[in-house]
Write a protein that holds these residues in place. Structure first.
Motif, PDB file in Angstrom:
ATOM      1  N   SER A 196      -7.119   2.324  -8.472  1.00 35.85           N
ATOM      2  CA  SER A 196      -7.842   1.333  -9.638  1.00 35.85           C
ATOM      3  C   SER A 196      -7.706   2.040 -10.980  1.00 35.85           C
ATOM      4  O   SER A 196      -8.744   2.330 -12.238  1.00 35.85           O
ATOM      5  N   ILE A 197      -8.175   3.621 -10.653  1.00 31.09           N
ATOM      6  CA  ILE A 197      -8.362   4.293 -11.430  1.00 31.09           C
ATOM      7  C   ILE A 197      -7.121   4.785 -12.277  1.00 31.09           C
ATOM      8  O   ILE A 197      -6.116   6.074 -11.175  1.00 31.09           O
ATOM      9  N   LYS A 250      -7.755  14.697  -9.111  1.00 33.58           N
ATOM     10  CA  LYS A 250      -7.484  14.762  -8.010  1.00 33.58           C
ATOM     11  C   LYS A 250      -7.123  15.893  -7.383  1.00 33.58           C
ATOM     12  O   LYS A 250      -6.505  17.109  -7.462  1.00 33.58           O
ATOM     13  N   SER A 297       1.100  -1.165  -0.401  1.00 36.59           N
ATOM     14  CA  SER A 297      -0.194  -0.275   0.188  1.00 36.59           C
ATOM     15  C   SER A 297       1.058   1.184  -0.208  1.00 36.59           C
ATOM     16  O   SER A 297       0.618   2.113  -0.243  1.00 36.59           O
ATOM     17  N   GLY A 338     -10.608  10.842  -2.098  1.00 41.75           N
ATOM     18  CA  GLY A 338     -11.145  10.534  -2.874  1.00 41.75           C
ATOM     19  C   GLY A 338     -10.218   9.358  -3.686  1.00 41.75           C
ATOM     20  O   GLY A 338     -10.460   8.627  -4.477  1.00 41.75           O
ATOM     21  N   PHE A 339      -8.242   9.591  -2.968  1.00 42.19           N
ATOM     22  CA  PHE A 339      -7.863   8.624  -4.313  1.00 42.19           C
ATOM     23  C   PHE A 339      -8.559   7.063  -4.191  1.00 42.19           C
ATOM     24  O   PHE A 339      -8.263   6.540  -2.550  1.00 42.19           O
ATOM     25  N   ASP A 340      -7.724   6.529  -5.261  1.00 39.14           N
ATOM     26  CA  ASP A 340      -8.372   5.172  -5.786  1.00 39.14           C
ATOM     27  C   ASP A 340      -7.719   4.910  -6.588  1.00 39.14           C
ATOM     28  O   ASP A 340      -7.635   4.965  -8.495  1.00 39.14           O
ATOM     29  N   THR A 367      -1.818   4.055  -0.341  1.00 33.16           N
ATOM     30  CA  THR A 367      -2.219   4.053  -1.467  1.00 33.16           C
ATOM     31  C   THR A 367      -3.776   3.574  -0.976  1.00 33.16           C
ATOM     32  O   THR A 367      -4.878   3.149  -1.069  1.00 33.16           O
ATOM     33  N   ASP A 368      -4.027   3.448   0.512  1.00 33.64           N
ATOM     34  CA  ASP A 368      -5.080   2.550   0.816  1.00 33.64           C
ATOM     35  C   ASP A 368      -6.339   3.881   1.829  1.00 33.64           C
ATOM     36  O   ASP A 368      -7.273   3.934   1.386  1.00 33.64           O
ATOM     37  N   ASN A 369      -5.162   5.163   1.587  1.00 29.63           N
ATOM     38  CA  ASN A 369      -6.013   5.613   2.107  1.00 29.63           C
ATOM     39  C   ASN A 369      -5.716   7.646   1.348  1.00 29.63           C
ATOM     40  O   ASN A 369      -6.672   8.834   2.201  1.00 29.63           O
ATOM     41  N   GLY A 370      -4.894   7.639   0.663  1.00 23.70           N
ATOM     42  CA  GLY A 370      -4.215   8.535   0.500  1.00 23.70           C
ATOM     43  C   GLY A 370      -3.425   9.762   0.739  1.00 23.70           C
ATOM     44  O   GLY A 370      -2.757  10.654   0.169  1.00 23.70           O
ATOM     45  N   THR A 414      -6.413  10.483 -13.748  1.00 23.36           N
ATOM     46  CA  THR A 414      -7.675  11.141 -12.977  1.00 23.36           C
ATOM     47  C   THR A 414      -6.895  12.614 -12.542  1.00 23.36           C
ATOM     48  O   THR A 414      -5.965  12.471 -12.893  1.00 23.36           O
TER      49      THR A 414
END
Length: 209
Positions: free
Chosen positions: A134-135, A140, A50, A130-132, A84-87, A138
């Motif tokens: 899987s995208i 942010k 992560s 809102g980090f993701d 990457t779990d929480n941005g 993008t």
């Protein structure tokens, strides 16, 4: 004689039974340790996956004024880490690693403005909303706190472009700060040659830690 043999038989049987129980208990404890260790390794592996890191991020700033000499510098050895779990995101730059085209300007920057011997590091800590992961492509926003010259300022709503390419995360963006916000005095003799507003560009290519 029969009674003695019977007692001996029962004693041997009990001893064997106790040994069996001891062996089974040892096996159980051993398996338990292996299970706990395996779960710990899995947890550590998941935690490591992560975190994405770089030690070669780039940070550029410019405080030029039209018609005067360019006031700009670049640092290509910025350390940055992203969860990457929480941005959550953090970056650290050594102030003396900023390079100017003009060596004298670089010397003045370190000695008279940044005072890099006293304040050797610049840091940023924030969170990408809102980090993701899987995208793959993008935009942010990130809010956080920037510390420079011993002063910490909150910076909000920084637009950040995020791309995921070949298991790497690319982050880039731009924000502006004021020299005066960081208790840096600009001498009157050069005040018209140096902008109070500084434009900062950042680029990070992060890989799994």
């Amino acid at each position: 004689m029969k009674r003695a043999c019977s007692k001996f038989y029962h004693l041997v049987k009990m001893t064997n039974s106790e040994q069996h129980v001891t062996i089974e208990n040892n096996k159980y404890r051993h398996m338990k340790k292996i299970t706990v260790l395996a779960l710990l390794l899995i947890s550590l592996s998941a935690l490591a996956q992560s975190k994405y890191l770089t030690k070669a991020g780039s940070l550029d700033f410019e405080a030029s004024v039209p018609s005067f000499e360019e006031v700009a510098a670049k640092n290509n050895s910025v350390t940055a880490i992203l969860n990457t779990d929480n941005g959550d995101f953090a970056a650290l730059a050594l102030v003396k690693a900023f390079r100017f085209k003009n060596a004298l300007m670089e010397e003045h920057f370190n000695e008279n403005y940044a005072e890099s011997d006293t304040y050797p590091k610049a840091t940023f800590k924030g969170n990408i909303s809102g980090f993701d992961i899987s995208i793959e492509d993008t935009t942010k926003s990130i809010d956080g706190s920037l510390t420079f010259h011993g002063v910490t300022k909150e910076i909000t709503d920084i637009s950040i472009t995020i791309k995921v390419v070949d298991d790497k995360i690319l982050l880039s963006g731009n924000f502006k700060v004021l020299v005066s916000d960081f208790d840096i005095a600009i001498p009157k003799i050069v005040a018209n040659k140096l902008s109070d507003e500084v434009s900062v560009d950042f680029n990070f290519e992060l890989a799994k830690k």
